[in-house]
Scaffold this motif. Structure first.
Motif, PDB file in Angstrom:
ATOM      1  N   SER A   4      60.665 -10.465  -3.052  1.00 17.17           N
ATOM      2  CA  SER A   4      59.279 -10.779  -3.392  1.00 17.17           C
ATOM      3  C   SER A   4      58.941 -10.329  -4.803  1.00 17.17           C
ATOM      4  N   GLU A   5      59.355  -9.116  -5.181  1.00 15.66           N
ATOM      5  CA  GLU A   5      59.047  -8.652  -6.532  1.00 15.66           C
ATOM      6  C   GLU A   5      59.783  -9.467  -7.587  1.00 15.66           C
ATOM      7  N   ALA A   6      61.026  -9.849  -7.319  1.00 17.11           N
ATOM      8  CA  ALA A   6      61.767 -10.676  -8.270  1.00 17.11           C
ATOM      9  C   ALA A   6      61.066 -12.010  -8.482  1.00 17.11           C
ATOM     10  N   LEU A   7      60.574 -12.611  -7.395  1.00 18.36           N
ATOM     11  CA  LEU A   7      59.832 -13.873  -7.506  1.00 18.36           C
ATOM     12  C   LEU A   7      58.562 -13.674  -8.330  1.00 18.36           C
ATOM     13  N   ILE A   8      57.817 -12.614  -8.025  1.00 21.95           N
ATOM     14  CA  ILE A   8      56.562 -12.360  -8.734  1.00 21.95           C
ATOM     15  C   ILE A   8      56.812 -12.190 -10.233  1.00 21.95           C
ATOM     16  N   ARG A   9      57.811 -11.405 -10.594  1.00 24.95           N
ATOM     17  CA  ARG A   9      58.102 -11.173 -12.005  1.00 24.95           C
ATOM     18  C   ARG A   9      58.496 -12.471 -12.703  1.00 24.95           C
TER      19      ARG A   9
ATOM     20  N   SER B 181      54.558 -10.555 -21.181  1.00 22.53           N
ATOM     21  CA  SER B 181      53.744  -9.562 -20.486  1.00 22.53           C
ATOM     22  C   SER B 181      54.563  -8.335 -20.118  1.00 22.53           C
ATOM     23  N   THR B 182      53.871  -7.222 -19.961  1.00 19.76           N
ATOM     24  CA  THR B 182      54.453  -6.022 -19.370  1.00 19.76           C
ATOM     25  C   THR B 182      54.237  -6.076 -17.859  1.00 19.76           C
ATOM     26  N   ILE B 183      55.269  -5.737 -17.092  1.00 16.54           N
ATOM     27  CA  ILE B 183      55.151  -5.749 -15.634  1.00 16.54           C
ATOM     28  C   ILE B 183      55.637  -4.415 -15.080  1.00 16.54           C
ATOM     29  N   VAL B 184      54.777  -3.774 -14.303  1.00 17.13           N
ATOM     30  CA  VAL B 184      55.103  -2.533 -13.610  1.00 17.13           C
ATOM     31  C   VAL B 184      55.030  -2.820 -12.113  1.00 17.13           C
ATOM     32  N   GLY B 185      56.117  -2.561 -11.400  1.00 18.73           N
ATOM     33  CA  GLY B 185      56.159  -2.846  -9.980  1.00 18.73           C
ATOM     34  C   GLY B 185      56.714  -1.698  -9.179  1.00 18.73           C
ATOM     35  N   GLU B 186      56.768  -1.902  -7.873  1.00 13.43           N
ATOM     36  CA  GLU B 186      57.203  -0.842  -6.971  1.00 13.43           C
ATOM     37  C   GLU B 186      58.711  -0.714  -6.887  1.00 13.43           C
TER      38      GLU B 186
ATOM     39  N   ASP C  19      60.653  -1.543 -14.962  1.00 17.85           N
ATOM     40  CA  ASP C  19      59.536  -2.114 -15.699  1.00 17.85           C
ATOM     41  C   ASP C  19      60.027  -3.121 -16.739  1.00 17.85           C
ATOM     42  N   ASP C  20      59.256  -4.189 -16.919  1.00 13.92           N
ATOM     43  CA  ASP C  20      59.450  -5.117 -18.032  1.00 13.92           C
ATOM     44  C   ASP C  20      58.438  -4.753 -19.115  1.00 13.92           C
ATOM     45  N   ARG C  21      58.924  -4.394 -20.286  1.00 16.73           N
ATOM     46  CA  ARG C  21      58.032  -4.015 -21.369  1.00 16.73           C
ATOM     47  C   ARG C  21      57.809  -5.196 -22.296  1.00 16.73           C
ATOM     48  N   GLY C  22      56.570  -5.673 -22.336  1.00 17.24           N
ATOM     49  CA  GLY C  22      56.251  -6.861 -23.118  1.00 17.24           C
ATOM     50  C   GLY C  22      55.628  -6.534 -24.454  1.00 17.24           C
TER      51      GLY C  22
ATOM     52  N   VAL D 141      49.099  -8.001 -22.396  1.00 16.97           N
ATOM     53  CA  VAL D 141      48.781  -8.268 -20.995  1.00 16.97           C
ATOM     54  C   VAL D 141      49.754  -7.488 -20.117  1.00 16.97           C
ATOM     55  N   GLY D 142      49.217  -6.817 -19.123  1.00 18.62           N
ATOM     56  CA  GLY D 142      50.054  -6.080 -18.186  1.00 18.62           C
ATOM     57  C   GLY D 142      49.813  -6.540 -16.764  1.00 18.62           C
ATOM     58  N   TRP D 143      50.824  -6.376 -15.926  1.00 14.55           N
ATOM     59  CA  TRP D 143      50.728  -6.730 -14.512  1.00 14.55           C
ATOM     60  C   TRP D 143      51.206  -5.545 -13.678  1.00 14.55           C
ATOM     61  N   ILE D 144      50.474  -5.272 -12.609  1.00 21.21           N
ATOM     62  CA  ILE D 144      50.805  -4.178 -11.699  1.00 21.21           C
ATOM     63  C   ILE D 144      51.046  -4.811 -10.335  1.00 21.21           C
ATOM     64  N   VAL D 145      52.267  -4.646  -9.813  1.00 25.93           N
ATOM     65  CA  VAL D 145      52.742  -5.488  -8.712  1.00 25.93           C
ATOM     66  C   VAL D 145      53.166  -4.651  -7.505  1.00 25.93           C
ATOM     67  N   ASP D 146      52.642  -4.985  -6.349  1.00 26.40           N
ATOM     68  CA  ASP D 146      53.170  -4.462  -5.083  1.00 26.40           C
ATOM     69  C   ASP D 146      53.650  -5.657  -4.270  1.00 26.40           C
TER      70      ASP D 146
END
Length: 264
Positions: A58-63, A73-78, A82-85, A89-94
């Motif tokens: 699920s997280e791989a799909l979301i990213r 974008s920067t993406i921080v997930g569970e 982290d993807d540093r953009g 714009v940042g995304w916080i993902v569960d």
């Protein structure tokens, strides 16, 4: 916010909430297909803090979907690094909030995605996987469930309030949480523990709960739900602002009373 910082515009939130909803619904469809058929693949902070293969999928799909729609974008997930953009714009993902419920085939499981601009949360979406409900909010635009505006309850007394909570994976923290329950249960209408911080916050924002509190939530647990509860008219405080590791949201009239009982 410092005077030198320009706040994000409402139109930024409007765009990003559409992206958050689209991607959260895609992930929810993926997760829904495995409800009742999941198996734990590893644990994290304790033997009861489980991860399934579906969490990672699920997280791989979301990213992938977020970066396709908002490159850089920067993406921080569970679950993943982290993807540093570079675009602000940042995304916080569960990818699955309520993994233990998901593992046990219990019907309180969600996907949560929040968007930030310059560190300010401007949009959020939480999808209830089993009920197929989508909660969303953009900063300054109110909260919605399936596109329809929602509001928090105008509860005026704690003894008439239904309160949601959750429990830590730490046995030491659970002992402290049991003390809070002993104080709160006699002075509230009742307490519910349902296993998804994100949904608890959304339910405060739409009036299904009068309040919610929980210690030891992570940013990805509460970021989207905080905005949805707040935009629904609830009063919200989170670990970043209170320094106590406490997420708490409630109708304005009972917030201080609830907080006082929780703090003891």
């Amino acid at each position: 916010m410092p005077s030198s910082v320009v706040p994000p515009s409402a139109t930024e939130g409007d765009h990003l909430v559409v992206v958050a909803v689209e991607v959260a619904r895609l992930a929810a469809t993926l997760v829904r297909a495995s409800v009742g058929a999941a198996a734990s693949t590893r644990t994290k902070s304790s033997p009861t803090d489980v991860v399934t293969a579906t969490d990672v999928e699920s997280e791989a799909l979301i990213r992938r979907e977020l970066l396709e729609r908002c490159p850089g974008s920067t993406i921080v997930g569970e679950e993943l690094d982290d993807d540093r953009g570079r675009n602000g714009v940042g995304w916080i993902v569960d990818p699955i909030d309520g993994t233990v419920n998901f593992l046990y085939d219990l019907p309180v499981v969600s996907v949560s995605i929040a968007a930030t601009v310059g560190g300010v949360t401007v949009a959020g979406a939480v999808v209830d996987i089993v009920r197929d409900e989508t909660f969303s909010a953009a900063l300054g635009r109110g909260a919605r469930r399936d596109g329809v505006p929602v509001r928090a309850r105008d509860t005026v007394a704690l003894d008439q309030a239904l309160i949601g909570t959750g429990f830590s994976y730490s046995s030491e923290r659970r002992a402290q949480q049991s003390e809070i329950l002993n104080r709160l249960l006699p002075v509230s209408r009742d307490i519910r523990c349902m296993g998804s911080a994100a949904l608890n916050l959304c339910w405060v924002g739409c009036g299904r709960l009068d309040g919610y509190y929980e210690h030891d939530t992570k940013l990805y647990d509460h970021a989207a739900g905080d905005l949805i509860a707040s935009e629904g008219g609830a009063r919200v405080d989170d670990p970043a602002s209170n320094g106590e590791g406490l997420s708490i949201a409630a109708s304005a009239a009972i917030f201080d009373e609830l907080r006082a009982v929780v703090d003891g």
